[in-house]
Design an enzyme around this catalytic site. Structure first.
Site, mmCIF file in Angstrom:
data_model
loop_
_atom_site.group_PDB
_atom_site.id
_atom_site.type_symbol
_atom_site.label_atom_id
_atom_site.label_comp_id
_atom_site.label_asym_id
_atom_site.label_seq_id
_atom_site.Cartn_x
_atom_site.Cartn_y
_atom_site.Cartn_z
ATOM 1 N N SER A 181 35.606 41.567 36.867
ATOM 2 C CA SER A 181 36.984 41.968 37.123
ATOM 3 C C SER A 181 37.005 43.323 37.800
ATOM 4 C CB SER A 181 37.734 42.061 35.785
ATOM 5 O OG SER A 181 38.992 42.667 35.974
ATOM 6 N N ASN A 184 39.687 45.094 37.413
ATOM 7 C CA ASN A 184 40.666 45.818 36.599
ATOM 8 C C ASN A 184 39.947 46.526 35.447
ATOM 9 O OD1 ASN A 184 42.693 46.515 34.763
ATOM 10 N ND2 ASN A 184 44.018 44.841 35.465
ATOM 11 N N ARG A 185 39.822 47.860 35.544
ATOM 12 C CA ARG A 185 39.058 48.639 34.553
ATOM 13 C C ARG A 185 39.731 48.611 33.172
ATOM 14 N NH1 ARG A 185 33.940 50.463 36.871
ATOM 15 N NH2 ARG A 185 34.225 49.282 38.775
ATOM 16 N N ASP A 200 41.482 35.833 33.179
ATOM 17 C CA ASP A 200 42.676 35.784 34.015
ATOM 18 C C ASP A 200 43.878 35.857 33.088
ATOM 19 O OD1 ASP A 200 43.532 35.696 36.762
ATOM 20 O OD2 ASP A 200 44.565 33.850 36.246
ATOM 21 N N SER A 201 44.854 36.649 33.478
ATOM 22 C CA SER A 201 46.005 36.827 32.610
ATOM 23 C C SER A 201 47.253 37.000 33.445
ATOM 24 C CB SER A 201 45.789 38.038 31.699
ATOM 25 O OG SER A 201 45.280 39.129 32.428
ATOM 26 N N PHE A 213 48.754 49.038 29.931
ATOM 27 C CA PHE A 213 48.782 49.061 31.402
ATOM 28 C C PHE A 213 49.743 47.980 31.886
ATOM 29 C CE2 PHE A 213 45.572 45.921 30.341
ATOM 30 C CZ PHE A 213 45.667 44.958 31.322
ATOM 31 N N GLY A 214 49.822 47.816 33.174
ATOM 32 C CA GLY A 214 50.620 46.732 33.761
ATOM 33 C C GLY A 214 52.061 46.711 33.264
ATOM 34 N N HIS A 225 47.659 39.351 23.634
ATOM 35 C CA HIS A 225 47.184 38.054 24.123
ATOM 36 C C HIS A 225 45.667 38.113 24.370
ATOM 37 C CE1 HIS A 225 48.245 40.804 27.242
ATOM 38 N NE2 HIS A 225 47.782 40.056 28.217
ATOM 39 N N ARG A 226 45.169 39.285 24.823
ATOM 40 C CA ARG A 226 43.719 39.421 25.085
ATOM 41 C C ARG A 226 42.942 39.439 23.767
ATOM 42 N NH1 ARG A 226 44.600 42.868 28.352
ATOM 43 N NH2 ARG A 226 44.754 41.479 30.148
HETATM 44 P P1 ITT Z 1 40.868 40.783 38.211
HETATM 45 O O1 ITT Z 1 41.503 39.577 38.864
HETATM 46 O O2 ITT Z 1 39.910 41.494 39.103
HETATM 47 O O3 ITT Z 1 40.313 40.472 36.851
HETATM 48 P P2 ITT Z 1 43.608 41.680 38.049
HETATM 49 O O4 ITT Z 1 44.316 42.903 37.534
HETATM 50 O O5 ITT Z 1 43.945 41.244 39.463
HETATM 51 O O6 ITT Z 1 42.024 41.876 37.912
HETATM 52 P P3 ITT Z 1 44.684 39.211 37.022
HETATM 53 O O7 ITT Z 1 44.590 38.488 38.308
HETATM 54 O O8 ITT Z 1 44.256 38.507 35.764
HETATM 55 O O9 ITT Z 1 43.866 40.565 37.007
HETATM 56 O O10 ITT Z 1 46.170 39.733 36.852
HETATM 57 C C1 ITT Z 1 46.685 40.065 35.648
HETATM 58 C C2 ITT Z 1 47.936 40.893 35.831
HETATM 59 O O11 ITT Z 1 48.825 40.573 34.740
HETATM 60 C C3 ITT Z 1 47.604 42.370 35.709
HETATM 61 O O12 ITT Z 1 47.410 42.954 36.952
HETATM 62 C C4 ITT Z 1 48.833 42.906 34.989
HETATM 63 O O13 ITT Z 1 49.813 43.212 35.945
HETATM 64 C C5 ITT Z 1 49.297 41.731 34.141
HETATM 65 N N1 ITT Z 1 48.698 41.861 32.777
HETATM 66 C C6 ITT Z 1 47.682 41.129 32.258
HETATM 67 N N2 ITT Z 1 47.371 41.557 31.012
HETATM 68 C C7 ITT Z 1 48.175 42.596 30.770
HETATM 69 C C8 ITT Z 1 48.321 43.472 29.673
HETATM 70 O O14 ITT Z 1 47.534 43.402 28.610
HETATM 71 N N3 ITT Z 1 49.244 44.406 29.748
HETATM 72 C C9 ITT Z 1 50.040 44.502 30.829
HETATM 73 N N4 ITT Z 1 49.972 43.757 31.916
HETATM 74 C C10 ITT Z 1 49.038 42.787 31.892
#
Ligand code: ITT
Length: 300
Positions: free
Chosen positions: A10, A12-13, A69-70, A147-148, A175-176
């Site tokens: 991933s 995403n750090r 994937d989330s 985050f996010g 959820h994670r």
């Molecule tokens: P990789 O694909 O490289 O793993 P990514 O950030 O693009 O990294 P995803 O395609 O799985 O990852 O996208 C998940 C998005 O959903 C992420 O960028 C967040 O915006 C949101 N998300 C997922 N889990 C989250 C969380 O625990 N808290 C907040 N937002 C979350």
């Protein structure tokens, strides 16, 4: 015990930081790669598998590889942004602003987070875990952890956003966290299966399930409320006089020519409580052994 050495595929750090806490005994390094494949799957599972398989190609099977994937699904937006969450808008303030803009004046704020985790072992076995967290989208952004979309996501039963509840709360209830616990439970099953000489996957798993549900009294009784192919159904359970809205999920994994594991999971209390049966079965549906985990199962 030796630590499990794993690589998370991933960019995403934040995910690596959270997963290090969620998988005790694992050391997780981010995958160092430049040419990342596009996310083209139709489901979270396909995308998580795609990331894990890419990591496997890069590392050549020397370590465990994790793909995750989330996304966030908003009911009033028909489940959007869903698997497109990362591409909806740049992560953080821009994505939140866009989401709050789309929901302006909208009464239904129901939403859920979904996480799919896939791990490929050095031996090539694929193990997975799924987790969801239901809640609603707040009227405005609050809090600084996570985050996010965390500053606008309020989980069911809470008044504060995930960003206010903080990282310690996420480590227990996100959820994670739920997906990581499911992955570890599936690993428990894998260890037993490998000891029994099993592993791999088989596209004929639905035939295995059909045989499972027609054999044996326990499987037949449980079969009345679980889906007859891998998937999830809504169901109602009873705790005394109280009705519990729940989900019943069926999965089959690690099917070899002669053996498989069928996993049946009931989850209630918005996914916070769950009971899982692992049935170790022969391909003709005969159950060899059963392992049960989790909270005591209520009555159907
Ligand atoms: P990789 O694909 O490289 O793993 P990514 O950030 O693009 O990294 P995803 O395609 O799985 O990852 O996208 C998940 C998005 O959903 C992420 O960028 C967040 O915006 C949101 N998300 C997922 N889990 C989250 C969380 O625990 N808290 C907040 N937002 C979350």
């Amino acid at each position: 015990m030796d630590r499990v050495k794993a690589v998370l595929c991933s960019r995403n750090r934040n995910k690596a930081r959270e997963l290090e806490h969620l998988l005790p005994g694992w050391s997780i390094d981010p995958l160092e790669a430049t040419d990342w494949p596009e996310e083209t799957g139709a489901t979270y599972l396909e995308n998580a598998q795609g990331k894990a398989r890419f990591g496997r190609d890069v590392t050549g099977g020397t370590v465990h590889v994790l793909g995750e994937d989330s996304g966030i699904e908003v009911a009033a937006l028909g489940g959007r942004p869903g698997i497109e969450s990362a591409r909806y808008a740049p992560e953080g303030a821009p994505a939140i602003e866009k989401l709050l803009g789309e929901l302006e004046g909208v009464g239904d704020r129901d939403a859920r987070y979904v996480c799919e985790l896939v791990c490929i072992t050095p031996a090539g076995e694929e193990v997975r875990g799924t987790g969801t967290l239901t809640g609603r989208i707040a009227a405005e952004s609050r809090g600084s952890e996570g985050f996010g979309y965390d500053p606008v996501f309020v989980p069911d039963g809470e008044e504060r956003t995930v960003a206010e509840l903080g990282d310690a709360w996420k480590a227990e209830s996100s959820h994670r966290a739920r997906a990581a616990r499911a992955l570890l439970a599936a690993f428990g099953a894998l260890v037993l299966l490998v000891a029994a000489g099993c592993g791999g996957s088989d596209p004929t798993s639905n035939r295995v399930l059909a045989a499972f549900f027609t054999h044996g009294p326990t499987a037949r009784v449980l079969g009345e409320r679980f889906p007859h192919q891998a998937g999830t159904l809504k169901c109602v359970l009873h705790d005394g006089d109280k009705e519990l809205q729940a989900t019943c999920a069926t999965d089959v994994s690690l099917v070899k020519p002669t053996r498989a594991v069928v996993t049946l999971t009931e989850a209630w209390n918005h996914g916070a409580s769950a009971h899982t049966w692992f049935f170790f079965i022969k391909r003709d549906g005969t159950v060899e052994s059963v392992v049960q985990e989790g909270a005591a199962a209520p009555k159907p």
